[in-house]
Design a protein around this motif. Structure first.
Motif, mmCIF file in Angstrom:
data_model
loop_
_atom_site.group_PDB
_atom_site.id
_atom_site.type_symbol
_atom_site.label_atom_id
_atom_site.label_comp_id
_atom_site.label_asym_id
_atom_site.label_seq_id
_atom_site.Cartn_x
_atom_site.Cartn_y
_atom_site.Cartn_z
ATOM 1 N N GLN B 4 0.908 -1.117 -0.120
ATOM 2 C CA GLN B 4 -0.213 0.120 -0.074
ATOM 3 C C GLN B 4 0.744 1.193 -0.168
ATOM 4 O O GLN B 4 1.783 1.310 0.657
ATOM 5 C CB GLN B 4 -0.711 0.071 1.058
ATOM 6 N N ALA B 5 0.791 2.199 -1.010
ATOM 7 C CA ALA B 5 1.286 3.303 -0.990
ATOM 8 C C ALA B 5 0.409 4.621 -0.252
ATOM 9 O O ALA B 5 -0.701 4.447 -0.390
ATOM 10 C CB ALA B 5 1.663 3.690 -2.370
ATOM 11 N N HIS B 6 1.309 5.472 0.366
ATOM 12 C CA HIS B 6 0.935 6.801 1.004
ATOM 13 C C HIS B 6 1.417 7.659 0.313
ATOM 14 O O HIS B 6 2.478 8.032 0.055
ATOM 15 C CB HIS B 6 1.133 6.804 2.598
ATOM 16 N N GLU B 7 0.295 8.728 0.118
ATOM 17 C CA GLU B 7 0.582 10.037 -0.137
ATOM 18 C C GLU B 7 1.292 10.898 0.585
ATOM 19 O O GLU B 7 0.502 11.297 1.547
ATOM 20 C CB GLU B 7 -0.534 10.575 -1.255
ATOM 21 N N ILE B 8 2.444 11.506 0.577
ATOM 22 C CA ILE B 8 2.938 12.415 1.551
ATOM 23 C C ILE B 8 3.197 13.449 0.573
ATOM 24 O O ILE B 8 3.822 13.965 -0.439
ATOM 25 C CB ILE B 8 4.135 12.101 2.461
ATOM 26 N N THR B 9 3.420 14.952 1.314
ATOM 27 C CA THR B 9 3.705 16.237 1.018
ATOM 28 C C THR B 9 5.037 16.805 1.972
ATOM 29 O O THR B 9 4.879 16.915 2.992
ATOM 30 C CB THR B 9 2.356 16.936 1.001
ATOM 31 N N LEU B 10 5.810 17.073 1.252
ATOM 32 C CA LEU B 10 6.975 17.608 2.153
ATOM 33 C C LEU B 10 7.369 18.977 1.383
ATOM 34 O O LEU B 10 7.486 19.021 0.149
ATOM 35 C CB LEU B 10 8.410 16.594 1.872
ATOM 36 N N VAL B 11 8.108 19.871 2.261
ATOM 37 C CA VAL B 11 8.666 20.968 1.837
ATOM 38 C C VAL B 11 10.083 20.714 1.741
ATOM 39 O O VAL B 11 10.778 20.944 2.746
ATOM 40 C CB VAL B 11 8.205 22.370 2.555
ATOM 41 N N VAL B 12 10.516 20.652 0.765
ATOM 42 C CA VAL B 12 12.125 20.034 0.583
ATOM 43 C C VAL B 12 12.986 21.321 0.009
ATOM 44 O O VAL B 12 12.957 21.710 -1.178
ATOM 45 C CB VAL B 12 12.221 19.084 -0.041
ATOM 46 N N ASN B 13 13.858 21.635 0.591
ATOM 47 C CA ASN B 13 14.708 23.185 0.521
ATOM 48 C C ASN B 13 13.783 24.013 -0.365
ATOM 49 O O ASN B 13 14.055 24.621 -1.302
ATOM 50 C CB ASN B 13 15.598 22.602 -0.784
ATOM 51 N N GLY B 14 12.462 24.329 0.380
ATOM 52 C CA GLY B 14 11.780 25.490 -0.076
ATOM 53 C C GLY B 14 10.807 25.104 -0.993
ATOM 54 O O GLY B 14 9.783 26.003 -1.405
ATOM 55 N N THR B 15 10.775 23.727 -1.526
ATOM 56 C CA THR B 15 9.923 23.517 -2.704
ATOM 57 C C THR B 15 8.900 22.429 -2.276
ATOM 58 O O THR B 15 9.330 21.232 -1.655
ATOM 59 C CB THR B 15 10.732 23.000 -3.893
ATOM 60 N N LEU B 16 7.822 22.631 -2.747
ATOM 61 C CA LEU B 16 6.678 21.542 -2.242
ATOM 62 C C LEU B 16 6.887 20.411 -3.133
ATOM 63 O O LEU B 16 6.777 20.507 -4.346
ATOM 64 C CB LEU B 16 5.223 22.162 -2.345
ATOM 65 N N ARG B 17 6.866 19.032 -2.495
ATOM 66 C CA ARG B 17 7.215 18.091 -3.200
ATOM 67 C C ARG B 17 6.145 17.127 -2.868
ATOM 68 O O ARG B 17 5.734 16.754 -1.466
ATOM 69 C CB ARG B 17 8.784 17.557 -2.961
ATOM 70 N N ARG B 18 5.748 16.212 -3.646
ATOM 71 C CA ARG B 18 4.804 15.006 -3.239
ATOM 72 C C ARG B 18 5.392 13.742 -3.405
ATOM 73 O O ARG B 18 6.290 13.817 -4.680
ATOM 74 C CB ARG B 18 3.650 15.111 -4.060
ATOM 75 N N ALA B 19 5.170 12.752 -2.869
ATOM 76 C CA ALA B 19 5.712 11.163 -3.288
ATOM 77 C C ALA B 19 4.752 10.352 -2.708
ATOM 78 O O ALA B 19 3.880 10.459 -1.883
ATOM 79 C CB ALA B 19 7.134 11.036 -2.502
ATOM 80 N N GLU B 20 4.558 9.133 -3.290
ATOM 81 C CA GLU B 20 3.971 7.932 -2.980
ATOM 82 C C GLU B 20 4.815 7.141 -2.332
ATOM 83 O O GLU B 20 5.699 6.335 -3.090
ATOM 84 C CB GLU B 20 3.079 7.500 -4.523
#
Ligand code: FES
Ligand code: FES
Lengths: 795, 161
Positions: B4-20
């Motif tokens: 099962q994958a979870h969608e997460i949202t991170l602010v990495v080095n000032g940029t909004l990034r999404r990952a499953e």
């Protein structure tokens, strides 16, 4: 030389990339590659009865599972024995995947390829291997006496046995000399296992291009050219169809000169079979149990000497533990036995070693490569002689030194390169003088007495070494100046943090008279340079440094000849300054190297403004001569090789002051001083860095690091939690002084520096602890509880 | 069965990034392999070497001991985010100047650790520097030039502030 670059502490050109996260290490490559993982033996010694993969087949993302039975042709044979030697009568190497039997914990048995590493490890966990356990052989002395064999066809577990003997001036052997010597001592010394332990483990990435049947392999290796040959041979591919590149490598320290590792042939093979990129990145536990270790030796010493402390005869018998296999031959014990005499003139010397199989990880060189053990032995011997005679320890050493006017000095032994061990240059008395001054040797007894009055125990120790560096057979360099005036340097050997991009650029810039910024250096990429040996034995600067200098000299000569034509001058009157060729003393009669590069390549087609000057209607060429004259080649480039007749010998002396806690037996290094002679320095900042790092590894080996095997052959401390590498809090500040006795053997007068820092540290720390405690120290490493035990036993 | 994958949202080095990501995905692997930020290195995967240190809401953490799903919505700085555009940060420049790196594999972890250290304590003593970097292993440098680089970075920051 127009620009003073050679010898300057130039800042490293690789740093901006590495400091901003733009380095490219092995695991940074191939984001879409399939991942390989391995089922490794949990047992030290066992027969494989059955491998059942059925439960793993359902793992989502599984791509393939391979065992030895799947391997074709030459891949199914044992891995190569890299350095054969007549004394290695029973050399044995492993199969890429175990065949029928495993001989150490960690030996690879099954390779799994899956969509990512997590899934590959899931599959590994579901594979059942049925083992029939055999009695493991652990510990070098046990192995030497054991009826149990690591390899059924190797009697006594003895892989190799070698004796070298140098008779005294009157022709007597060491044993005879010792018998009749005024004083004799006999004792035993022990050194435990440690390992290179680079922070980046090994790793391999392979990409097969089915359209043109070519293979590109990236490996975190210290020798891309040799990996290339091994991969081509194992996979039956034509050499020109295989390229191997060492990307940024996160430290090597010896373990990555060993090759081909099983993974280095298996991963490319899988990539070919599957038609997909495949990558394997070693994890830390794998590194502990499947990569190489080093150091472990037991030494039995007998020495005969006179009342002045002069060594008349020395006999050393070594049991060397080489683990389960001998792919790297017996280089380590050869180095121990031949570098043991160090800076001393030993009356008569006999050394004998047996290299023994055990059911443990194989032993191949780790920075220092057998020398730390050698120096431990020789220097402990010097200290014992001093103690026996009641002489100052430095006085005994001085009494035995080879003198500056005795070079070249032939030790009468055959070195690791198969050539006579002849020291080229050095100045040991001066080195000792500098060291004593740096550490304050003569004033120390006062300090010690003062400390004793406060209830503190301090001690001072010393260790001297000579290191054969820059072993052959050769390295090469290629230098090309392109029509934009840039200088492209390449050499085949690899880099693992030594700053070659900087020091080699310094050499090229100085030789060619161009600004450093215009020079770029590529190492370890067979696409750029195919002939090389590798980076080990403190050889990169000596070998490739000189090869690049020689290649630059060729290019320079060619540039001057072409420029002389263009300027209608005599090439002997020309100089190159800041990338411009000009008549000496008259900067106006000049032509930039960029233009010389254009002129060097007679063109039919102009590709830019500058190129017009080299086209066929531009004039300037004589109709009586062909555009490319006989014996010449187009292009402003040159290639040359440096192949020395023998190694060049660096040397050094270290001293330390330690404090031992009277209650807890904790050991603290208060001061650490190094005098170091590696001939001419290319970049003193880089050399100092190498020494700092070496000393830190030496401190690890002296006080903390050991591979703890139990009697079942399980490595009990296979993690950074339990294998104690020094942090910043454990490493002393290193005070350094440089002596420079240039090597007469090579054009640049340099000697190697990479391993120097680590070599004498165990000897120095042992010497200092012994001085503080008054208890003989005869094994390394030594922990507070070891010291506590020694105190108990002594009282 | 696929995980099962979870969608997460991170602010990495000032940029909004999404990952499953699956629940077991380590933050280090997520940064390196899902987001392509390979500057963060993995030297041990068991929390000892410090190579994988990143800043989580400004605090140094070991990304190899952190599950990516547990930092959903948080702010992360990796070595790629330390420089100000093309200009390296004072800590990065000090490491270059003092030869505080050789192979460079441990370096991103040290840079993140030291960046946080100097923010807390802009003029650390020798002891404080040693203490501050005592959770990071380096096999190449012997630490001497790293210690020097920390002091130098403090100096540069003082000069430039
Ligand atoms: S990789 Fe995270 S601490 Fe070593
Ligand atoms: S620079 Fe190589 S591990 Fe630190």
């Amino acid at each position: 030389m127009t620009t003073k670059l050679f010898g300057e502490p130039v800042q490293r050109r690789e740093d901006p990339r590495l400091l901003t996260g733009r380095g490219r290490y092995l695991d940074d490559l191939g984001p879409d590659a399939l991942a390989a993982a391995f089922v490794r033996s949990p047992h030290a010694h066992a027969l494989i009865r059955d491998i059942d993969v059925s439960a793993a087949l359902d793992v989502d993302g599984l791509v393939a599972i391979y065992t030895w039975e799947d391997l074709p042709d030459r891949l199914a044979e044992p891995l190569p024995l890299l350095i054969p030697h007549p004394a290695l009568t029973h050399g044995r190497t492993a199969y890429p995947l175990a065949r029928e039997r495993v001989r150490h914990v960690g030996e690879p048995v099954v390779m799994v390829v899956a969509r990512d590493r997590y899934l590959a490890e899931d599959a590994c966990a579901l594979i059942r291997v049925d083992y029939e356990l055999l009695k493991p052989v652990v510990g070098v002395e046990e192995a030497a006496q054991s009826a149990q064999l690591v390899h059924d066809d190797v009697p006594g577990n003895v892989g190799a046995h070698l004796v070298q003997e140098v008779a005294s001036a009157d022709g007597r052997g060491a044993r005879e000399v010792i018998e009749s010597a005024p004083h004799t001592l006999a004792f035993r010394l022990d050194v435990e296992r440690s390992a290179s332990m680079p922070l980046e483990g090994r790793g391999v990435h392979a990409r097969w291009d089915a359209d043109d049947s070519s293979l590109r392999v990236y490996s975190s290796t210290q020798t891309s050219t040799s990996v290339r040959m091994a991969v081509a041979a194992k996979l039956g591919l034509p050499l020109p169809k295989v390229e191997v590149v060492a990307p940024d490598v996160g430290g090597g320290f010896g373990v990555k000169i060993m090759h081909p590792w099983p993974e280095e042939v298996l991963v490319p093979w899988a990539a070919m079979l599957l038609g997909r990129e495949v990558k394997w990145t070693e994890d830390r536990r794998e590194h502990f149990v499947s990569s190489a270790h080093e150091r472990a030796q037991v030494q039995f010493v007998r020495v005969g000497f006179d009342g002045g402390g002069r060594v008349l005869g020395l006999e050393v018998t070594i049991l060397h533990d080489h683990g389960a296999y001998t792919p790297y031959g017996i280089i380590v014990p050869i180095i121990t036995s031949t570098q043991l005499p160090g800076p001393y003139r030993i009356g008569s010397y006999r050394v004998e070693f047996s290299s023994i199989y055990t059911n443990t990880v194989q032993v191949t060189p780790y920075r220092g490569a057998g020398r730390p053990q050698a120096v431990f032995c020789m220097e402990r011997t010097m200290d014992r002689i001093a103690a026996h005679l009641g002489l100052d320890r430095t006085a005994v050493r001085a009494a035995n030194f080879i003198q500056p006017d005795e070079f070249p000095y032939d030790q009468g032994l055959i070195f690791q390169d198969g050539r006579p061990l002849i020291y080229d240059s050095g100045d040991y008395p001066e080195s000792l003088r500098m060291l004593k001054e740096l550490i304050g040797w003569d004033a120390f007894p006062e300090a010690k007495a003062e400390a004793a009055r406060e209830g503190r125990r301090i001690g001072i120790g010393i260790g001297c070494y000579v290191e054969g560096t820059g072993v052959g057979p050769y390295e090469g360099g290629h230098v090309q100046i392109t029509s934009d005036g840039r200088v492209h340097v390449s050499t085949g050997l690899t880099s693992q943090g030594q700053g070659h991009e900087t020091s080699f650029a310094q050499i090229a810039a100085a030789e060619l008279g161009v600004p450093l910024e215009r020079v770029s250096v590529v190492t370890g990429d067979t696409r750029r340079f195919g002939y090389a040996v590798g980076t080990f034995a403190s050889r990169a600067a000596v070998m490739s440094g000189n090869a690049i200098a020689l290649a630059c000299r060729k290019v320079r000569e060619k540039a001057l000849r072409i420029a002389a034509d263009a300027l209608e001058a005599d090439p002997r009157d020309l100089e190159i300054t800041d990338g411009v060729v000009h008549v000496a003393g008259s900067p106006h009669a000049s032509v930039p190297l960029a233009t010389v590069a254009v002129l060097s390549n007679p063109l039919r087609y102009a590709f830019d403004e500058e190129a017009v000057r080299a086209t066929q209607f531009a004039g300037g060429s004589s109709f009586d001569r062909p555009p490319v004259e006989e014996g010449q080649e187009p292009g402003l480039e040159g290639r040359d090789y440096y192949s020395p007749i023998r190694s060049t010998f660096a040397s050094g002396m270290h001293a330390a002051i330690v404090e031992t806690d009277p209650l807890t037996a904790e050991i603290r290094i208060l001061r650490y001083a190094v005098v170091h002679d590696c001939g001419n320095l290319i970049n003193p900042m880089i050399v100092e860095g190498q020494i700092h790092g070496g000393v830190a590894q030496g401190v690890g080996g002296a006080l903390y690091e050991r591979m703890v095997y139990d009697s079942h052959g399980q490595l009990l401390n296979a993690s950074f939690m339990d294998f104690l590498m020094p942090y910043a809090t454990e490493v002393p500040r290193v005070e350094t002084a440089h002596l420079q006795t240039p090597s007469p053997l090579n054009p640049l007068g340099i000697k190697g520096a990479g391993e120097a820092g680590v070599i004498p540290v165990s000897a120095v720390i042992a010497s200092a602890i012994e001085d503080a405690e008054g208890i003989p120290i005869d094994r390394m490493p030594i922990s507070p509880s070891d010291l506590f035990g020694l105190r108990r036993a002594a009282s | 069965m696929p995980e099962q994958a979870h969608e997460i949202t991170l602010v990495v080095n000032g940029t909004l990034r999404r990952a499953e990501v699956p629940g077991r995905r380590l933050l280090s692997d997520c940064l390196r392999h899902d987001l392509g930020l390979t500057g963060t290195h993995v030297g041990c995967e068991h929390g000892v070497c410090g190579c994988c240190t990143v800043l989580l809401d400004g605090e140094p953490v070991r990304s190899c001991l952190t599950f990516a799903v547990t930092v959903d919505g948080r702010e992360i700085t990796t070595v790629e985010g330390l420089a100000d555009g093309e200009r390296m940060s004072p800590v990065q420049r000090a490491f270059a100047e003092c030869h505080g790196l050789q192979c460079g594999f441990c370096t991103p972890g040290f840079l993140c650790t030291v960046t946080a250290l100097l923010r807390e304590n802009p003029a650390p003593t020798e002891e404080e520097v040693l203490e501050g970097i005592s959770g990071n292993l380096c096999r190449c440098t012997g630490y001497q030039n790293i210690v020097k680089a920390v002091h130098r970075a403090a100096e540069i920051m003082a000069e430039e502030s």
